[in-house]
Design an enzyme around this catalytic site. Structure first.
Site, mmCIF file in Angstrom:
data_model
loop_
_atom_site.group_PDB
_atom_site.id
_atom_site.type_symbol
_atom_site.label_atom_id
_atom_site.label_comp_id
_atom_site.label_asym_id
_atom_site.label_seq_id
_atom_site.Cartn_x
_atom_site.Cartn_y
_atom_site.Cartn_z
ATOM 1 N N ALA A 241 0.868 -1.169 0.000
ATOM 2 C CA ALA A 241 0.000 0.000 0.000
ATOM 3 C C ALA A 241 0.909 1.225 0.000
ATOM 4 O O ALA A 241 2.064 1.152 0.431
ATOM 5 C CB ALA A 241 -0.895 -0.017 1.227
ATOM 6 N N GLY B 50 0.633 -4.979 0.998
ATOM 7 C CA GLY B 50 -0.607 -5.035 0.213
ATOM 8 C C GLY B 50 -0.403 -5.662 -1.158
ATOM 9 O O GLY B 50 -1.349 -6.193 -1.746
ATOM 10 N N GLU C 89 -0.598 -9.280 -0.569
ATOM 11 C CA GLU C 89 -1.996 -9.563 -0.221
ATOM 12 C C GLU C 89 -2.883 -9.519 -1.460
ATOM 13 O O GLU C 89 -3.801 -10.335 -1.611
ATOM 14 C CB GLU C 89 -2.456 -8.556 0.837
ATOM 15 C CG GLU C 89 -1.708 -8.785 2.161
ATOM 16 C CD GLU C 89 -1.869 -7.655 3.164
ATOM 17 O OE1 GLU C 89 -1.734 -6.474 2.765
ATOM 18 O OE2 GLU C 89 -2.144 -7.938 4.334
ATOM 19 N N GLU D 257 5.116 -4.903 6.904
ATOM 20 C CA GLU D 257 4.407 -3.817 7.607
ATOM 21 C C GLU D 257 4.934 -3.612 9.026
ATOM 22 O O GLU D 257 4.862 -2.516 9.572
ATOM 23 C CB GLU D 257 2.901 -4.120 7.669
ATOM 24 C CG GLU D 257 2.191 -4.045 6.324
ATOM 25 C CD GLU D 257 2.078 -5.386 5.608
ATOM 26 O OE1 GLU D 257 2.936 -6.276 5.838
ATOM 27 O OE2 GLU D 257 1.142 -5.545 4.805
HETATM 28 C C1 HXC Z 1 5.002 4.418 -1.453
HETATM 29 C C2 HXC Z 1 6.851 3.446 -2.400
HETATM 30 C C3 HXC Z 1 6.528 2.201 -1.816
HETATM 31 C C4 HXC Z 1 5.327 2.134 -1.030
HETATM 32 C C5 HXC Z 1 8.360 1.958 -2.931
HETATM 33 N N1 HXC Z 1 7.990 3.253 -3.065
HETATM 34 N N2 HXC Z 1 7.485 1.305 -2.160
HETATM 35 N N3 HXC Z 1 6.099 4.532 -2.208
HETATM 36 N N4 HXC Z 1 4.619 3.265 -0.882
HETATM 37 N N5 HXC Z 1 4.915 0.988 -0.490
HETATM 38 C C6 HXC Z 1 8.675 4.290 -3.815
HETATM 39 C C7 HXC Z 1 9.932 4.759 -3.095
HETATM 40 O O1 HXC Z 1 9.613 5.717 -2.104
HETATM 41 C C8 HXC Z 1 10.723 5.368 -4.250
HETATM 42 O O2 HXC Z 1 10.172 6.642 -4.533
HETATM 43 C C9 HXC Z 1 10.383 4.438 -5.402
HETATM 44 O O3 HXC Z 1 9.161 3.784 -5.051
HETATM 45 C C10 HXC Z 1 11.441 3.376 -5.636
HETATM 46 O O4 HXC Z 1 11.647 2.705 -4.427
HETATM 47 P P1 HXC Z 1 13.096 2.534 -3.746
HETATM 48 O O5 HXC Z 1 12.882 2.315 -2.315
HETATM 49 O O6 HXC Z 1 13.995 3.664 -4.145
HETATM 50 O O7 HXC Z 1 13.604 1.204 -4.487
HETATM 51 P P2 HXC Z 1 14.600 0.110 -3.922
HETATM 52 O O8 HXC Z 1 15.755 0.756 -3.212
HETATM 53 O O9 HXC Z 1 14.885 -0.786 -5.063
HETATM 54 O O10 HXC Z 1 13.766 -0.690 -2.797
HETATM 55 C C11 HXC Z 1 12.640 -1.447 -3.185
HETATM 56 C C12 HXC Z 1 11.833 -1.828 -1.913
HETATM 57 C C13 HXC Z 1 11.507 -0.580 -1.086
HETATM 58 C C14 HXC Z 1 12.634 -2.840 -1.086
HETATM 59 C C15 HXC Z 1 10.553 -2.530 -2.436
HETATM 60 O O11 HXC Z 1 10.931 0.403 -1.964
HETATM 61 C C16 HXC Z 1 10.554 -0.814 0.037
HETATM 62 O O12 HXC Z 1 10.911 -1.330 1.082
HETATM 63 N N6 HXC Z 1 9.269 -0.393 -0.131
HETATM 64 C C17 HXC Z 1 8.284 -0.460 0.910
HETATM 65 C C18 HXC Z 1 7.782 -1.866 1.109
HETATM 66 C C19 HXC Z 1 6.743 -1.926 2.232
HETATM 67 O O13 HXC Z 1 7.027 -1.598 3.374
HETATM 68 N N7 HXC Z 1 5.514 -2.319 1.896
HETATM 69 C C20 HXC Z 1 4.418 -2.427 2.836
HETATM 70 C C21 HXC Z 1 3.585 -1.167 2.800
HETATM 71 S S1 HXC Z 1 2.295 -1.152 4.022
HETATM 72 P P3 HXC Z 1 11.136 7.925 -4.721
HETATM 73 O O14 HXC Z 1 10.156 9.052 -4.900
HETATM 74 O O15 HXC Z 1 11.980 8.020 -3.500
HETATM 75 O O16 HXC Z 1 11.929 7.598 -5.953
HETATM 76 C C22 HXC Z 1 1.083 -2.085 3.364
HETATM 77 C C23 HXC Z 1 -0.165 -2.235 4.176
HETATM 78 C C24 HXC Z 1 -1.249 -3.024 3.467
HETATM 79 O O17 HXC Z 1 1.209 -2.621 2.295
HETATM 80 C C25 HXC Z 1 -2.571 -2.992 4.217
HETATM 81 C C26 HXC Z 1 -3.461 -1.868 3.828
HETATM 82 C C27 HXC Z 1 -4.854 -1.930 4.438
#
Ligand code: HXC
Length: 258
Positions: free
Chosen positions: A65, A109, A112, A132
């Protein structure tokens, strides 16, 4: 409806929906999920579509998400608005089969969403995770429930508590994905699986989807009774007569969804 965050292509009875927010690794925000629900409902209502493939980019199916969208939200906002709940419910109501073709990150997400599909075909670059916990929250769209049913308590606890990623090979071993293929072949494999399904009788296809999903909702005896009755009811279709006649006559069945 013109979409900005997804791409929809219909080809040979298969709707291919590609998540398309490359700058955010296909992070799921309200716009993307509402466009996705719209496209899925459209596919459900389109007689030309018999199966759906949901995919992302090489680098990410979806990295979760949208964290930036959620960061400042209050409890009351997410609770009252039931953040992403209605979209998830709508995805689960689609009766045509949905195959997730996953390459790269399927996190939070994203993992999921892949699990809401009917099965997952993964490329050898796929990485699944429920990270998360690293954000001070927890899974909210099935990561603590579906993942546990798919891969068992121990592995699910491991994934949800440590936030570690699982590669494609481990995901296949654990039963999260149905097959792993080289990244270059992912879409061909998913489309050819979808085309195979598209050749069947839609009545039995939808019955199978309903029955398998039922196994996650009801006790075994109830599920077995449901399955047997639906199996019996398929004898009311012309496609059952055609399918069995075609076998006896050593020819391909011509199903007409009747
Ligand atoms: C918003 C995101 C994002 C996310 C990546 N980006 N994941 N933006 N939400 N979930 C954005 C980054 O900020 C970045 O933007 C661009 O995408 C590229 O990502 P990088 O981090 O620079 O890439 P990399 O170094 O290759 O790392 C990849 C990654 C990392 C390991 C996937 O991006 C990451 O850890 N993402 C978050 C994963 C996460 O925590 N997901 C769970 C979310 S909570 P910029 O602008 O800086 O270039 C969830 C809850 C669900 O899902 C339930 C809801 C009800």
């Amino acid at each position: 409806m013109a979409y900005e965050t997804i791409i929809v292509e219909v080809e040979d009875h298969v709707a291919k929906i590609t998540l398309n927010r490359p700058d955010a690794l296909n992070a799921l925000n309200s716009q993307l999920l509402s466009e996705l629900v719209d496209a899925l409902q459209d596919a459900q209502g389109n007689d030309k579509v018999r199966c759906i493939v949901l995919t992302g980019s090489d680098k990410a199916f979806a990295a979760g998400a949208d964290i930036k969208m959620m960061a400042e939200k209050s409890f009351v906002e997410v609770f009252s608005g039931d953040l992403f709940g209605p979209e998830a419910d709508a995805i689960m109501r689609v009766r045509k089969p949905i195959i997730a073709a996953v390459s790269g990150y399927a996190l939070g997400g994203g993992c999921e969403l892949a699990m809401m599909c009917d099965f997952i075909i993964a490329s050898d670059t796929a990485k699944f995770g429920q990270p998360e916990i690293n954000l001070g929250v927890m899974a909210g769209l099935g990561g603590s429930q579906r993942l546990t049913r798919f891969i068992g308590k121990s592995k699910s606890m491991d994934m949800n508590l440590t936030g570690r990623f699982m590669d494609a090979e481990e995901a296949e071993r654990a039963g999260l994905v149905s097959r792993v293929v080289p990244a270059k072949k992912l879409l061909d494999e998913a489309m050819s699986a979808a085309q195979k399904i598209a050749e069947k009788s839609m009545v039995s296809v939808m019955a199978v989807k309903e029955a398998v999903n039922r196994s996650y909702e009801v006790p075994l005896a109830e599920g077995l009774l449901f399955e047997r009755r639906v199996f019996h009811s398929l004898f009311a279709t012309e496609d059952q007569k055609e399918g069995m006649a075609a076998f006896a006559e050593k020819r391909e069945a011509q199903f007409r969804d009747k």
